[in-house]
Design a protein around this motif. Structure first.
Motif, PDB file in Angstrom:
ATOM      1  N   ALA A  11      28.026  75.601  -1.561  1.00 53.71           N
ATOM      2  CA  ALA A  11      28.406  76.477  -0.456  1.00 53.71           C
ATOM      3  C   ALA A  11      29.569  75.854   0.305  1.00 53.71           C
ATOM      4  N   PRO A  12      30.301  76.655   1.100  1.00 52.85           N
ATOM      5  CA  PRO A  12      31.387  76.096   1.904  1.00 52.85           C
ATOM      6  C   PRO A  12      30.882  75.018   2.857  1.00 52.85           C
ATOM      7  N   VAL A  13      31.701  73.986   3.059  1.00 50.80           N
ATOM      8  CA  VAL A  13      31.362  72.848   3.906  1.00 50.80           C
ATOM      9  C   VAL A  13      32.416  72.727   5.002  1.00 50.80           C
ATOM     10  N   VAL A  14      31.983  72.360   6.212  1.00 44.20           N
ATOM     11  CA  VAL A  14      32.905  72.186   7.341  1.00 44.20           C
ATOM     12  C   VAL A  14      32.956  70.710   7.726  1.00 44.20           C
ATOM     13  N   LYS A  15      34.143  70.111   7.659  1.00 47.66           N
ATOM     14  CA  LYS A  15      34.340  68.708   8.043  1.00 47.66           C
ATOM     15  C   LYS A  15      35.729  68.543   8.654  1.00 47.66           C
ATOM     16  N   ARG A  16      35.971  67.341   9.198  1.00 50.54           N
ATOM     17  CA  ARG A  16      37.266  67.037   9.801  1.00 50.54           C
ATOM     18  C   ARG A  16      38.091  66.164   8.865  1.00 50.54           C
ATOM     19  N   VAL A  17      39.336  66.537   8.679  1.00 50.33           N
ATOM     20  CA  VAL A  17      40.260  65.740   7.858  1.00 50.33           C
ATOM     21  C   VAL A  17      40.704  64.530   8.676  1.00 50.33           C
ATOM     22  N   VAL A  18      40.482  63.334   8.153  1.00 51.75           N
ATOM     23  CA  VAL A  18      40.916  62.131   8.865  1.00 51.75           C
ATOM     24  C   VAL A  18      42.028  61.403   8.131  1.00 51.75           C
ATOM     25  N   ALA A  19      42.257  61.740   6.869  1.00 53.46           N
ATOM     26  CA  ALA A  19      43.339  61.105   6.110  1.00 53.46           C
ATOM     27  C   ALA A  19      43.796  62.062   5.017  1.00 53.46           C
ATOM     28  N   VAL A  20      45.087  62.031   4.734  1.00 54.28           N
ATOM     29  CA  VAL A  20      45.669  62.894   3.705  1.00 54.28           C
ATOM     30  C   VAL A  20      46.252  62.030   2.589  1.00 54.28           C
ATOM     31  N   GLY A  21      46.768  62.671   1.558  1.00 53.09           N
ATOM     32  CA  GLY A  21      47.306  61.940   0.419  1.00 53.09           C
ATOM     33  C   GLY A  21      48.319  60.878   0.804  1.00 53.09           C
ATOM     34  N   GLY A  22      48.125  59.660   0.306  1.00 45.70           N
ATOM     35  CA  GLY A  22      49.017  58.546   0.607  1.00 45.70           C
ATOM     36  C   GLY A  22      48.525  57.665   1.741  1.00 45.70           C
ATOM     37  N   ASP A  23      47.521  58.102   2.486  1.00 43.20           N
ATOM     38  CA  ASP A  23      46.971  57.317   3.591  1.00 43.20           C
ATOM     39  C   ASP A  23      45.972  56.280   3.074  1.00 43.20           C
ATOM     40  N   THR A  24      45.753  55.258   3.888  1.00 40.82           N
ATOM     41  CA  THR A  24      44.626  54.341   3.684  1.00 40.82           C
ATOM     42  C   THR A  24      43.701  54.492   4.888  1.00 40.82           C
ATOM     43  N   VAL A  25      42.395  54.528   4.642  1.00 44.22           N
ATOM     44  CA  VAL A  25      41.434  54.768   5.702  1.00 44.22           C
ATOM     45  C   VAL A  25      40.276  53.798   5.572  1.00 44.22           C
ATOM     46  N   SER A  26      39.746  53.356   6.709  1.00 45.93           N
ATOM     47  CA  SER A  26      38.581  52.477   6.701  1.00 45.93           C
ATOM     48  C   SER A  26      37.852  52.626   8.033  1.00 45.93           C
ATOM     49  N   CYS A  27      36.641  52.087   8.082  1.00 49.81           N
ATOM     50  CA  CYS A  27      35.836  52.127   9.300  1.00 49.81           C
ATOM     51  C   CYS A  27      34.782  51.012   9.220  1.00 49.81           C
ATOM     52  N   CYS A  28      34.569  50.314  10.293  1.00 55.97           N
ATOM     53  CA  CYS A  28      35.149  50.538  11.613  1.00 55.97           C
ATOM     54  C   CYS A  28      35.761  49.219  12.101  1.00 55.97           C
ATOM     55  N   THR A  29      36.854  49.308  12.833  1.00 59.62           N
ATOM     56  CA  THR A  29      37.483  48.164  13.467  1.00 59.62           C
ATOM     57  C   THR A  29      37.344  48.326  14.971  1.00 59.62           C
ATOM     58  N   ASP A  30      36.648  47.414  15.611  1.00 67.67           N
ATOM     59  CA  ASP A  30      36.357  47.533  17.040  1.00 67.67           C
ATOM     60  C   ASP A  30      35.696  48.879  17.341  1.00 67.67           C
ATOM     61  N   GLY A  31      34.866  49.320  16.413  1.00 71.72           N
ATOM     62  CA  GLY A  31      34.148  50.574  16.607  1.00 71.72           C
ATOM     63  C   GLY A  31      34.987  51.815  16.406  1.00 71.72           C
ATOM     64  N   LYS A  32      36.184  51.681  15.839  1.00 76.81           N
ATOM     65  CA  LYS A  32      37.062  52.834  15.664  1.00 76.81           C
ATOM     66  C   LYS A  32      37.480  53.011  14.206  1.00 76.81           C
ATOM     67  N   LEU A  33      37.718  54.272  13.857  1.00 73.83           N
ATOM     68  CA  LEU A  33      38.274  54.609  12.558  1.00 73.83           C
ATOM     69  C   LEU A  33      39.705  54.073  12.486  1.00 73.83           C
ATOM     70  N   THR A  34      40.088  53.567  11.319  1.00 73.63           N
ATOM     71  CA  THR A  34      41.449  53.047  11.141  1.00 73.63           C
ATOM     72  C   THR A  34      42.135  53.809  10.019  1.00 73.63           C
ATOM     73  N   VAL A  35      43.303  54.345  10.306  1.00 73.40           N
ATOM     74  CA  VAL A  35      44.103  55.074   9.314  1.00 73.40           C
ATOM     75  C   VAL A  35      45.504  54.479   9.308  1.00 73.40           C
ATOM     76  N   ASN A  36      45.938  54.031   8.142  1.00 75.56           N
ATOM     77  CA  ASN A  36      47.259  53.409   7.999  1.00 75.56           C
ATOM     78  C   ASN A  36      47.446  52.267   8.995  1.00 75.56           C
ATOM     79  N   GLY A  37      46.371  51.513   9.218  1.00 73.41           N
ATOM     80  CA  GLY A  37      46.431  50.353  10.096  1.00 73.41           C
ATOM     81  C   GLY A  37      46.348  50.670  11.571  1.00 73.41           C
ATOM     82  N   LYS A  38      46.228  51.928  11.944  1.00 76.38           N
ATOM     83  CA  LYS A  38      46.165  52.319  13.348  1.00 76.38           C
ATOM     84  C   LYS A  38      44.743  52.746  13.708  1.00 76.38           C
ATOM     85  N   GLN A  39      44.251  52.247  14.826  1.00 78.29           N
ATOM     86  CA  GLN A  39      42.942  52.667  15.311  1.00 78.29           C
ATOM     87  C   GLN A  39      43.072  54.035  15.975  1.00 78.29           C
ATOM     88  N   ILE A  40      42.170  54.939  15.619  1.00 79.33           N
ATOM     89  CA  ILE A  40      42.268  56.325  16.072  1.00 79.33           C
ATOM     90  C   ILE A  40      41.281  56.603  17.206  1.00 79.33           C
TER      91      ILE A  40
END
Length: 257
Positions: free
Chosen positions: A98-127
């Motif tokens: 069935a269809p699923v609803v989520k939030r996009v946090v990274a797109v093609g070419g990005d690097t993503v990880s979690c968690c640094t200081d309790g925050k999501l990190t995308v391309n080395g930046k805390q979000i």
């Protein structure tokens, strides 16, 4: 004359009682208002039906942004139009049928990880993610650094503690990512309950442009203005008639004996 009583009667007006000043012009304007109002009202609904789809979200994985059972309106978009921070509706059979609803946090070419200081990190930046449920990202929900392939998306729920999202599919062949072509629509607003438009995900601005707002606000304005014009134009006749009746009652002379 003797023995006769004379009766004096006030002269009656023989002229026709006039209606409200400018009534003919008012009738024309009211008709124009109704016609314009119908065009705006029906046009708004038609435009909305062409580009928006309603969905009911059955789980709490997107709370507090979207609650269990909330009804949302999502704009039909191509996956290539999706930007970081967007809440999207997609269908991937490796996730669900069935269809699923989520939030996009990274797109093609990005690097993503979690968690640094309790925050999501995308391309080395805390979000900064003010839309998350109280408590922020779950510290026990570690996401190793993932490189998102071109043409794919990494998606998370706003309720990070229990959401079955990309982090739950890291062992899949695609490392939890979803193809952009799987996206069906982008959520613009929660319409039941009437929570309104989703807030813009400003925490992703440093990484690139955000999505432009959809036309839902314009569509809503068209429908509202159309309804006001139809009601206002339709009310002119009864109001003018009532005012005209009052005017005649005031000008009608009384007989004098």
């Amino acid at each position: 004359m003797s023995g006769e009583s004379a009766t004096r009667t006030a002269p009656r007006s023989t002229g026709a009682v006039k209606g409200p000043v400018g009534s003919r012009t008012g009738q024309r304007l009211s008709g124009l208002a109704v016609a314009l109002g119908l065009a705006l009202f029906l046009g708004g609904f038609g435009w909305g039906a062409l580009i928006y789809r309603p969905y009911t979200v059955p789980t709490g994985s997107m709370t507090p942004t979207i609650g269990v059972g909330d009804r949302v309106l999502a704009e039909r978009v191509d996956g290539d139009e999706v930007r970081r921070g967007d809440v999207v509706v997609f269908k991937d059979t490796t996730w669900a049928n069935a269809p699923v609803v989520k939030r996009v946090v990274a797109v093609g070419g990005d690097t993503v990880s979690c968690c640094t200081d309790g925050k999501l990190t995308v391309n080395g930046k805390q979000i900064d993610e003010p839309y998350l449920a109280p408590g922020g990202p779950a510290e026990d929900k570690k996401i190793p650094t993932v490189e998102v392939p071109k043409g794919r998306l990494f998606l998370l729920g706003d309720e990070r503690h229990s959401s079955l999202d990309s982090s739950a599919h890291l062992t899949d062949a695609a490392s939890g990512t979803v193809a952009v072509k799987a996206v069906q629509a982008r959520v613009d607003a929660v319409v039941w309950p009437m929570n309104g438009m989703l807030k813009r995900p400003t925490g992703f601005e440093e990484l690139g442009a955000l999505s432009s707002p959809g036309p839902l606000g314009t569509i809503g304005l068209m429908i509202a203005v159309g309804a006001v014009l139809v009601l206002g134009g339709g009310a002119y006749g009864p109001v003018a008639k009532r005012l005209g009746g009052r005017g005649r009652a005031r000008t009608e002379p009384a007989g004098v004996r």
